[in-house]
Scaffold this motif. Structure first.
Motif, PDB file in Angstrom:
ATOM      1  N   ASN A  18       0.699  -1.070  -0.057  1.00 41.15           N
ATOM      2  CA  ASN A  18       0.196   0.003   0.154  1.00 41.15           C
ATOM      3  C   ASN A  18       0.935   1.257  -0.108  1.00 41.15           C
ATOM      4  N   VAL A  19       0.957   1.957  -1.222  1.00 45.19           N
ATOM      5  CA  VAL A  19       1.435   3.275  -1.137  1.00 45.19           C
ATOM      6  C   VAL A  19       0.641   4.380  -1.190  1.00 45.19           C
ATOM      7  N   GLN A  20       0.825   5.141  -0.217  1.00 43.67           N
ATOM      8  CA  GLN A  20       0.033   6.506   0.097  1.00 43.67           C
ATOM      9  C   GLN A  20       0.267   7.425  -1.387  1.00 43.67           C
ATOM     10  N   LEU A  30       4.083   8.605  -3.104  1.00 45.12           N
ATOM     11  CA  LEU A  30       4.114   8.438  -4.422  1.00 45.12           C
ATOM     12  C   LEU A  30       4.549   9.666  -4.938  1.00 45.12           C
ATOM     13  N   THR A  31       4.030  10.844  -4.578  1.00 41.92           N
ATOM     14  CA  THR A  31       4.403  12.266  -5.176  1.00 41.92           C
ATOM     15  C   THR A  31       5.883  12.485  -4.606  1.00 41.92           C
TER      16      THR A  31
END
Length: 241
Positions: free
Chosen positions: A225-227, A231-232
């Motif tokens: 799970n990548v928030q 990612l930004t």
């Protein structure tokens, strides 16, 4: 294979041996004969008591004049069939400063047999069973067979139990020919052997083993799970790199 409790205190250990192994008399050199007799009982009866045998090696370490190479070799033979447990290495660790026999016409057999026993142990640990039997049956190991393992009741069957333990953990199905090479049995003798284990053999000679947690592969799904904020940051870092 034995449970941890059975390894620490086998059911076959007498009260006298328990007192020698667990009490202060463990380091009394006058008791070495009792422990050696107990070892030879293990050789004759398929019993096994690693801690009692280690006590013998420790007494030899403290009292080099007590050293008996035949006893040491028999201890290593018994430890050999405890694979994959570390009993053999525990015994070897007490032989680093082993003494040599003085004033005797009989040569010490241990320096000759120790490399063979060590190689046999390594082959069992690596599950290279055909190579184990090839070495064990070779001319190089003739002295080991003729003078030692021939006296050790059930030695080859104990090795086969090591093989079975490994096969159970690695196979769901295995051919009779392959298992025969692992067990050092004739192919025609394999069905009777495996049926005693509760395994089944089909008409084609393929053996089926019961499922267990070790031989039953289970697929694993990994989900990350990548928030969005993470990612930004990754994208921004890539653009500035």
């Amino acid at each position: 294979m034995v449970a941890a409790a059975g390894w620490v205190q086998p059911e076959t250990r007498t009260e006298q041996i328990e007192n020698l192994v667990s009490g202060v008399d463990r380091y009394n050199p006058n008791n070495v004969g009792i422990l050696e007799d107990y070892l030879y009982r293990q050789i004759r009866t398929e019993e096994y008591d690693c801690l009692a045998n280690l006590a013998i090696l420790k007494l030899y370490q403290f009292n080099p004049d007590l050293y008996n190479p035949d006893v040491v070799i028999n201890i290593l033979i018994k430890a050999l069939t405890s694979s994959p447990f570390p009993d053999f290495n525990l015994c070897i660790s007490l032989l680093d400063q082993r003494p040599t026999i003085q004033n005797t016409d009989e040569p010490d057999p241990l320096p000759t047999l120790l490399p063979i026993l060590t190689t046999l142990h390594n082959l069992l640990q690596q599950c290279r069973f055909p190579a184990f039997w090839a070495l064990y049956r070779s001319e190089n190991a003739e002295s080991l067979r003729d003078n030692y393992t021939v006296e050790c009741v059930g030695f080859e069957d104990a090795v086969r139990r090591v093989v079975v333990h490994a096969v159970v953990g690695a196979f769901r199905r295995i051919s009779s020919e392959r298992l025969a090479s692992y067990l050092h049995l004739d192919v025609e003798d394999v069905p009777e052997y495996v049926q005693k284990l509760g395994w089944t053999v089909d008409a084609g000679g393929v053996i089926s083993l019961p499922s267990n947690p070790d031989n039953q592969p289970v697929s694993t799904v990994v989900q990350e799970n990548v928030q969005l904020s993470q990612l930004t940051k990754i994208i921004s870092h890539a653009q500035t790199a």
